[in-house]
Design an enzyme around this catalytic site. Structure first.
Site, PDB file in Angstrom:
ATOM      1  N   ASP A 111       0.796  -1.241   0.000  1.00  0.00           N
ATOM      2  CA  ASP A 111       0.000   0.000   0.000  1.00  0.00           C
ATOM      3  C   ASP A 111       0.824   1.285   0.000  1.00  0.00           C
ATOM      4  OD1 ASP A 111      -2.646  -0.945  -0.192  1.00  0.00           O
ATOM      5  OD2 ASP A 111      -2.544  -1.670   1.869  1.00  0.00           O
ATOM      6  N   ASP A 144      -6.637  -3.555  -6.161  1.00  0.00           N
ATOM      7  CA  ASP A 144      -6.393  -2.280  -5.471  1.00  0.00           C
ATOM      8  C   ASP A 144      -5.031  -1.690  -5.833  1.00  0.00           C
ATOM      9  OD1 ASP A 144      -7.794  -4.366  -4.167  1.00  0.00           O
ATOM     10  OD2 ASP A 144      -7.908  -3.274  -2.294  1.00  0.00           O
ATOM     11  N   GLY A 187      -8.556 -17.034  -9.547  1.00  0.00           N
ATOM     12  CA  GLY A 187      -9.059 -15.780  -9.005  1.00  0.00           C
ATOM     13  C   GLY A 187      -9.822 -16.056  -7.717  1.00  0.00           C
ATOM     14  N   THR A 205     -11.643 -13.776  -3.909  1.00  0.00           N
ATOM     15  CA  THR A 205     -11.905 -12.476  -3.296  1.00  0.00           C
ATOM     16  C   THR A 205     -11.345 -12.486  -1.894  1.00  0.00           C
ATOM     17  OG1 THR A 205     -13.567 -10.750  -3.022  1.00  0.00           O
ATOM     18  CG2 THR A 205     -14.131 -12.901  -2.128  1.00  0.00           C
ATOM     19  N   ARG A 218     -15.819  -1.979  -4.524  1.00  0.00           N
ATOM     20  CA  ARG A 218     -14.628  -1.123  -4.528  1.00  0.00           C
ATOM     21  C   ARG A 218     -13.541  -1.668  -5.439  1.00  0.00           C
ATOM     22  NH1 ARG A 218     -14.600  -0.233   0.354  1.00  0.00           N
ATOM     23  NH2 ARG A 218     -12.777  -1.314   1.170  1.00  0.00           N
ATOM     24  N   TRP A 250     -11.681   0.480  -8.111  1.00  0.00           N
ATOM     25  CA  TRP A 250     -10.205   0.593  -8.270  1.00  0.00           C
ATOM     26  C   TRP A 250      -9.833   0.267  -9.715  1.00  0.00           C
ATOM     27  CZ3 TRP A 250      -8.984   3.433  -4.549  1.00  0.00           C
ATOM     28  CH2 TRP A 250      -9.104   3.125  -3.188  1.00  0.00           C
TER      29      TRP A 250
HETATM   30  N1  GLY Z   1      -7.350  -1.326  -0.494  1.00  0.00           N
HETATM   31  C1  GLY Z   1      -8.179  -1.863   0.514  1.00  0.00           C
HETATM   32  C2  GLY Z   1      -9.588  -1.488   0.370  1.00  0.00           C
HETATM   33  O1  GLY Z   1      -9.985  -0.934  -0.640  1.00  0.00           O
HETATM   34  O2  GLY Z   1     -10.326  -1.770   1.317  1.00  0.00           O
END
Ligand code: GLY
Length: 401
Positions: free
Chosen positions: A111, A171, A229, A231, A243, A247
């Protein structure tokens, strides 16, 4: 009742007007100012509790978003006194980010972009603060240390090289822009090379045939071959975490800006279309796109996904033909109409955040999450809401990503 909007009828929705946008941005800046006494030396938690953030230290993957709100406030400030106030706070926070990377406090993850772009890349681009440049380059080096050459991707989460950790997540499309900025700052192309490889690997596997996206892609830890793949934060492996899809929208727009590769326009159009087709009637998605209006056991929204997607639509619209530009700009303004009307905090006695009804992570029988920040403000939702308002009020805004 239809579960999702009829995308062809999107045109009946109102767009946010210039005056709504300008008022909403002023309100956000007022809220940032209200929060400075509590959060100049501290950082808000990733999500609010009962709609209020508590202060803590610079430790989570989310601290950069609050500093990003401070820099957006600096840029949009209407007078010198406020500008000075925001600059002083922003520099203190940048110093905290430099210390964090120097002492290696909670940096062993992917991150680095979320942390160091809205804080330090922003600060260097706005005020040429040298500490910010140093911190951003060190953070980019740290991100490169997570690159796995056998599969050409940046490893998400967890101990490097552990056999179960051979995976990337969507992300990270928002983390790799840090590497492009590092190449610009150092004139060293190896950062951009790693970013390009990671994006290519992500795009090869992350979009499904129906244009929804996986959250996570696993690889064979020895050969780097695609495995499967899955989640982490979505409802289940095969659903589309809202989300993650958002992203993907913003990530492909930024990838196009950084590479000029027209393939990314196609990816952007695919993931955007899926996102838009799965919005409920108020244009703010439920936390997973498999849910819609009128589903049993009403699910929480994730307003942050809407704000992230708007930033993606507005970024990509700069590079599209006139018709597509008009379409995505209009869609962005419609979503913002709803966010301003129905989700923005307008009274500081109900929340110290900016955008209500976000969802950080929701536990289900099929994922590995625990419940955190369900139907709360989430700090990146606040940041991207302010970024979207800034983009709409200043189309020439120079983005941090
Ligand atoms: N990058 C972590 C989230 O979107 O929760």
């Amino acid at each position: 009742m239809d579960k999702w909007i009829d995308i062809d009828l999107l045109e009946k929705y109102p767009e946010a007007t210039d005056s709504m946008i300008s008022e909403a941005l002023d309100m956000c800046m007022e809220q940032v100012k209200n929060n400075l006494p509590a959060f100049e030396e501290h950082f808000p938690a990733a999500n609010s509790e009962g709609n209020f953030y508590t202060p803590g230290i610079n430790t989570d993957w989310t601290s950069g978003f609050w500093t990003g709100e401070v820099w957006l406030s600096y840029e949009n400030a209407k007078n010198e006194k406020d500008k000075e106030l925001f600059e002083t706070a922003g520099k203190k926070q940048v110093d905290s980010f430099l210390e964090r990377i120097n002492i290696r406090h909670y940096i062993d993850h992917h991150d680095m972009g979320f942390l160091y772009i809205p804080s330090c890349v922003a600060a260097y681009s706005l005020i040429c603060y040298e500490n910010a440049k140093e911190a951003a380059i060190k953070a980019a080096d740290q991100l490169c240390s997570r690159y796995r050459p056998e599969g050409k991707y940046i490893q998400a989460w967890g101990e490097m090289w552990a056999r179960d950790n051979a995976r990337l997540i969507i992300d990270c499309m928002l983390n790799v822009p840090l590497l492009y900025r590092a190449s610009e700052l150092t004139k060293d192309e190896h950062y951009a090379e790693i970013a390009k490889n990671h994006i290519i690997t992500t795009m090869k596997y992350i979009i499904r045939d129906d244009d929804s996206t996986w959250h996570t892609i696993f690889f064979d830890p020895d050969t780097g071959e695609f495995s499967h793949g899955a989640t982490c934060q979505g409802y289940k492996d095969a659903s589309a975490w809202a989300r993650g899809q958002a992203w993907g929208i913003y990530g492909t727009a930024i990838a196009y800006k950084n590479t000029g590769d027209k393939e990314y326009i196609k990816y952007f159009e695919r993931v955007s279309k899926y996102f838009l087709k799965h919005l409920p009637t108020d244009l703010c998605p439920y936390w997973d796109l498999s849910f819609g209006d009128g589903d049993e056991n009403e699910q929480p929204r994730d307003s942050s996904s809407a704000a992230i997607a708007v930033c993606g639509f507005l970024e990509m619209s700069k590079y599209l033909d006139e018709e597509s530009r008009a379409y995505y700009t209009s869609v962005a303004k419609k979503i913002m109409y709803s966010l301003i009307e129905n989700y923005q905090v307008k009274d500081k006695s109900i929340s110290n955040g900016q955008l209500l009804h976000g969802t950080y992570a929701k536990k289900t029988p099929y994922n590995t999450c625990k419940n955190s920040g369900v139907d709360e403000c989430v700090i990146w939702g606040d940041y991207f809401f302010m970024e979207a308002l800034t983009r709409l009020s200043r189309p020439d805004w120079k983005m941090y990503w």
